[in-house]
Scaffold this active site. Structure first.
Site, PDB file in Angstrom:
ATOM      1  N   MET A  67      24.310   9.097   2.240  1.00 19.01           N
ATOM      2  CA  MET A  67      24.287  10.381   2.938  1.00 19.01           C
ATOM      3  C   MET A  67      24.653  10.185   4.404  1.00 19.01           C
ATOM      4  O   MET A  67      25.357  11.013   4.993  1.00 19.01           O
ATOM      5  CB  MET A  67      22.917  11.046   2.792  1.00 19.01           C
ATOM      6  CG  MET A  67      22.875  12.470   3.302  1.00 19.01           C
ATOM      7  SD  MET A  67      24.050  13.556   2.452  1.00 19.01           S
ATOM      8  CE  MET A  67      23.022  14.265   1.170  1.00 19.01           C
TER       9      MET A  67
ATOM     10  N   GLU B 264       0.814  -1.222   0.000  1.00 20.43           N
ATOM     11  CA  GLU B 264       0.000   0.000   0.000  1.00 20.43           C
ATOM     12  C   GLU B 264       0.847   1.272   0.000  1.00 20.43           C
ATOM     13  O   GLU B 264       0.415   2.304  -0.520  1.00 20.43           O
ATOM     14  CB  GLU B 264      -0.951   0.012   1.192  1.00 20.43           C
ATOM     15  CG  GLU B 264      -2.078  -1.020   1.105  1.00 20.43           C
ATOM     16  CD  GLU B 264      -1.706  -2.327   1.779  1.00 20.43           C
ATOM     17  OE1 GLU B 264      -0.513  -2.541   2.090  1.00 20.43           O
ATOM     18  OE2 GLU B 264      -2.622  -3.145   2.003  1.00 20.43           O
TER      19      GLU B 264
ATOM     20  N   PHE C 276     -11.073  -7.450  14.022  1.00 18.72           N
ATOM     21  CA  PHE C 276     -10.022  -7.865  13.098  1.00 18.72           C
ATOM     22  C   PHE C 276      -9.765  -6.758  12.068  1.00 18.72           C
ATOM     23  O   PHE C 276     -10.693  -6.236  11.458  1.00 18.72           O
ATOM     24  CB  PHE C 276     -10.440  -9.158  12.390  1.00 18.72           C
ATOM     25  CG  PHE C 276      -9.435  -9.608  11.361  1.00 18.72           C
ATOM     26  CD1 PHE C 276      -8.154  -9.997  11.744  1.00 18.72           C
ATOM     27  CD2 PHE C 276      -9.750  -9.608  10.004  1.00 18.72           C
ATOM     28  CE1 PHE C 276      -7.226 -10.392  10.801  1.00 18.72           C
ATOM     29  CE2 PHE C 276      -8.822  -9.993   9.052  1.00 18.72           C
ATOM     30  CZ  PHE C 276      -7.551 -10.394   9.452  1.00 18.72           C
ATOM     31  N   GLN C 277      -8.515  -6.432  11.885  1.00 21.90           N
ATOM     32  CA  GLN C 277      -8.076  -5.381  10.961  1.00 21.90           C
ATOM     33  C   GLN C 277      -8.730  -4.033  11.248  1.00 21.90           C
ATOM     34  O   GLN C 277      -9.014  -3.268  10.333  1.00 21.90           O
ATOM     35  CB  GLN C 277      -8.283  -5.798   9.498  1.00 21.90           C
ATOM     36  CG  GLN C 277      -7.342  -6.949   9.106  1.00 21.90           C
ATOM     37  CD  GLN C 277      -7.238  -7.177   7.601  1.00 21.90           C
ATOM     38  OE1 GLN C 277      -8.179  -6.904   6.867  1.00 21.90           O
ATOM     39  NE2 GLN C 277      -6.092  -7.682   7.157  1.00 21.90           N
TER      40      GLN C 277
ATOM     41  N   LYS D 130     -17.533  -0.967   6.400  1.00 19.39           N
ATOM     42  CA  LYS D 130     -18.047  -1.952   5.454  1.00 19.39           C
ATOM     43  C   LYS D 130     -19.581  -1.913   5.364  1.00 19.39           C
ATOM     44  O   LYS D 130     -20.145  -2.063   4.279  1.00 19.39           O
ATOM     45  CB  LYS D 130     -17.580  -3.343   5.883  1.00 19.39           C
ATOM     46  CG  LYS D 130     -17.724  -4.390   4.791  1.00 19.39           C
ATOM     47  CD  LYS D 130     -17.057  -5.697   5.204  1.00 19.39           C
ATOM     48  CE  LYS D 130     -17.087  -6.698   4.050  1.00 19.39           C
ATOM     49  NZ  LYS D 130     -16.422  -7.961   4.418  1.00 19.39           N
TER      50      LYS D 130
END
Lengths: 179, 620
Positions: free
Chosen positions: B516, B49, B111-112, B161
């Site tokens: 760097m 993502e 969940f999630q 949802k």
């Protein structure tokens, strides 16, 4: 909290916000992530159900007032911000305190509450719960005086404020709309 | 028309003109992925993502249109936090849509589940948790409005949802439906402030235009060019503004800041007037703030009034859109009677005129008469020219362009790449030495050709951002200049690029180090190298590239550089990765060490003696 609440470095911002969930978290989050100090905070619905009013006393030692105001204004739910300078505002605050008041001091505490025109709202054998509404400086003085008797618990609301009225016209002087 | 929330969401995106979005499905966003099958919107399926977020940023940077990301709840949503923070820092319009657990499950550690509106409050311009499907068309319209207007930035819409599954009656939201009573971006500058600015500008003897990313956001490159030419005032372009003013223009001083060139840095230090246009006095530009441009008055134009007086007090602060304010300044200059031929006109290649230059109204650059720089600025411009002659960007190009450590000089690779590609090539970069080399050694003559992570400094930005840029501008050649450390963070998105046939080209400047950090450890930590070595061969970049469906090339000697680039430029059906083995000892110069005054600039070792002589010979 002591008499420091009426410090000269403290400015009162009256912030009109959308009455939506999470708005207070956005305001509080802004102050914490940018390192601004909140001295006191009061939130309540305004006369328009769509909006709430947050009265914030800010410490301008931590950041310039202009920065605090401009950053606040960037929050989308913030509709209006007015700065109420101490001289242009009527500020009030409410204090509730439970004070030790055994037989030997009870009379003195009741007298003190009377002098400040407060109220006794609860009583037990050795304690009193008192209420006082007034200007923040008055509340500071009262708090200091009752401290000597033994404060069991104390709660202040944080101040709310409205602009001072113009004596001649009765119209509120416009608060300085800063953003 | 009855629609599900999911259908209404996709229809709302279509109504906003969304042509592509970047994302990855999961449980809570499942209902929304179904109507995508019937939609005109192209969906690019990423492998992580974070890649979706950076692709959307790359897309937005080159097109000026908002990038759209769609991911699921919980880890899907938290994986876009870095791109949101990046977009917030660099003012990139980004709309993230996240799935959320059903409203009845919110707050139960389902969940999630993650509180993504809470988590992203500090890195978005605004976010919304949708609780009623009927709100979706309005909220999507509000989100795009907030993301793209005022100071652009990221927004997030969290869609539970059950809201996606429930039905609603479709409506096309009108402007009156937008419920944003506290959102009023200021576009036009205050006329009095504009006049005050013009008065300062006409009186200054050592003025510098300090152009920042806001010039590009406001699509003001054309107006900036006109302002510079009209007044003869030289321009520095910050890291976020590379391309906002053509590098090949005689008035262009290039990039200021920690790794800016000597003239750009020193011009600001000696200036008596900084005209800050859409720039924010970032610490990487100012160095030690109290010593920054000590003799300069400041005109600060920014659409975000919170930037005024945040770092440096402005003598004239103008809140407004950069393009509108510059145009208002130009009108005020006309009114003040500044003669046209008084401006320092430059001979310009008409082809190099930015695409968004305003047509018509004003004389077209390149058509005016003689080059007669203003008398007032003659001395200043002579001084700048002398610095440019004495302290150009440089590197040790001998020894066949290989360095002390035996590898290729990264600057040589970049110069060769620059010269072998069209001038409108889009260049994306990650963060570190390669980013600074790219900004220094590329020649940016067109706006919107430089895509990088400026404010947040997000390693791993280049690969996904270049993919998003190529999706937005398929007509352009797109190169990512990346470091080996950065490449390893997001390289898997080349699988996305291969499968979606997005032919980006990646030049890895592989010095086997986090370069760097290595440079700082060499210079400031007594060469005590702590956790910076990466190995040139692990991973095998060519093998890895080929496993991801790309063409992989390796270049170790200077004479292979140009042929490899030519070969890559000829491939247009798949991504190409070139593993350039570069010199680990090479450092980025000039450099202003962190926290010191810009006057302490450290130049390339070959120029150090000259600078020391100049410093002891009296302040110039």
């Amino acid at each position: 909290m002591t008499a420091a609440t009426t410090d000269r470095c403290h400015h009162t911002l009256s912030v009109l916000v959308e009455n939506k969930s999470g708005v207070l978290a956005r305001v509080a989050g802004l102050f914490s992530r940018r390192g601004y100090n909140i001295v006191s905070l009061a939130v309540a619905p305004s006369d328009d159900a769509r909006f709430s009013r947050i009265t914030i006393v800010v410490d301008v030692e931590s950041a310039p007032l202009e920065q605090i105001v401009q950053q606040l204004h960037k929050l989308v739910p913030v509709v209006d911000i007015s700065e109420l300078a101490p001289a242009d505002a009527r500020e009030r605050e409410l204090l509730l305190a439970t004070v030790s008041a055994g037989p030997e001091t009870r009379g003195q505490v009741i007298q003190l509450v009377g002098v400040f025109e407060g109220k006794i709202i609860d009583v037990s054998a050795d304690r009193l719960t008192v209420m006082l509404a007034g200007a923040p400086e008055t509340i500071d003085d009262f708090e200091e005086l009752i401290r000597g008797y033994g404060i069991v618990e104390l709660q202040r609301t944080g101040r709310v404020a409205l602009p001072r009225l113009d004596r001649a016209t009765g119209v509120a002087e416009r608060p300085r709309v800063v953003a | 028309m009855e629609l599900t929330g999911a259908q209404a969401l996709i229809k709302s995106l279509e109504a906003q003109g969304v042509e592509v979005m970047f994302g990855l499905p999961g449980g809570a966003i499942l209902p929304v992925y179904d109507p995508i099958l019937d939609s005109s919107i192209r969906h690019v399926l990423v492998r992580h993502e974070q890649g979706a977020g950076h692709m959307a940023e790359g897309y937005a940077q080159v097109t000026g249109r908002p990038g759209v990301v769609m991911v699921t709840s919980g880890p899907g949503a938290t994986n876009v936090v870095t791109p949101l923070a990046n977009a917030f820092m660099d003012s990139i319009p980004l709309v993230a849509i996240t799935g959320q657990v059903p409203t009845s499950a919110i707050g139960t550690d389902a969940f999630q589940e993650s509180d993504i509106t809470g988590i992203t409050m500090g890195v978005t311009k605004h976010n919304w948790l949708v609780t009623d499907p009927a709100d979706l068309p309005r909220i999507v319209a509000e989100a795009f409005h907030v993301a793209t207007t005022g100071r652009p930035g990221p927004v997030l819409i969290d869609v539970p949802k059950d809201v996606s599954n429930a039905t609603m009656t479709w409506y096309e939201p009108s402007e009156a439906d937008l419920d944003l009573p506290g959102y009023r971006p200021q576009m036009e500058g205050d006329p009095e402030a504009i006049q005050a600015a013009v008065d300062l500008l006409l009186a200054a003897e050592r003025p510098v235009i300090y152009a920042g990313g806001g010039v590009l956001k406001a699509r003001a490159a054309g107006s900036l060019l006109e302002l510079a030419e009209r007044t003869g005032i030289p321009v520095v372009t910050t890291l976020m503004a590379r391309g906002a003013f053509p590098d090949s223009h005689p008035l262009c001083l290039g990039m200021p800041g920690m790794h800016g060139n000597f003239t750009a840095v020193t011009s600001m230090q000696r200036s008596d007037l900084l005209i800050a246009l859409g720039s924010r006095f970032d610490d990487r530009v100012t160095g030690k703030v109290s010593d920054f441009a000590p003799g300069a008055k400041v005109i600060h134009v920014d659409i975000d009034p919170a930037e005024h007086n945040k770092v440096r007090r402005a003598d004239v602060a103008i809140a407004g859109d950069c393009r509108m304010v510059i145009d208002e300044m130009l009108a005020a200059l006309d009114a003040a009677g500044l003669p046209y031929d008084d401006g320092a006109r430059a001979v310009l290649d008409p082809a190099a005129t930015p695409a968004d230059a305003p047509a018509g109204a004003r004389p077209v650059p390149g058509t005016r008469a003689a080059d007669r720089p203003a008398e007032r600025l003659a001395e200043w411009r002579a001084q700048l020219a002398e610095w440019q002659r004495t302290f150009p960007l440089t590197y040790e190009a001998d020894a066949g362009a290989t360095g002390q450590g035996g590898g290729l000089k990264p600057q040589f690779v970049l110069e060769t790449l620059r010269d072998a590609t069209p001038s409108d090539t889009i260049v994306a970069s990650g963060v570190g030495q390669h980013q600074m080399f790219a900004s220094q050694w590329w020649r940016f003559d067109h706006p919107y050709t430089w895509v990088n992570s400026g404010g947040l400094g997000t390693m791993g930005f280049a690969v996904p951002a270049s993919i998003g840029a190529k999706v937005g501008r398929p007509d352009r050649m797109v190169w990512a200049v990346d470091g080996d450390g950065c490449f390893q963070m997001t390289a898997q998105e080349l699988v996305t690029a291969s499968s979606e046939r997005i032919p980006v080209k990646i030049a890895i400047l592989n010095n086997a180090y986090l370069g760097m950090v290595r440079q700082w450890q060499e210079m400031f930590y007594e060469e005590r190298y702590s956790e910076v070595y990466l190995s040139p061969d692990l991973p095998d970049y060519v093998g890895w590239a080929e496993a991801m469906g790309c063409v992989g090339l390796r270049v170790e000697s200077p004479d292979e550089v140009a042929p490899a680039i030519d070969k890559a430029n000829d491939i247009d059906d798949r991504p190409v990765v070139i593993d350039f083995r570069t010199d680990a000892f090479e450092k980025v110069y000039p450099m202003v060490p962190a926290g010191v005054s810009n006057d302490e600039i450290v130049v390339d070792p070959s120029q150090a003696a000259t600078l020391a002589a100049l410093r002891t010979g009296g302040a110039k």
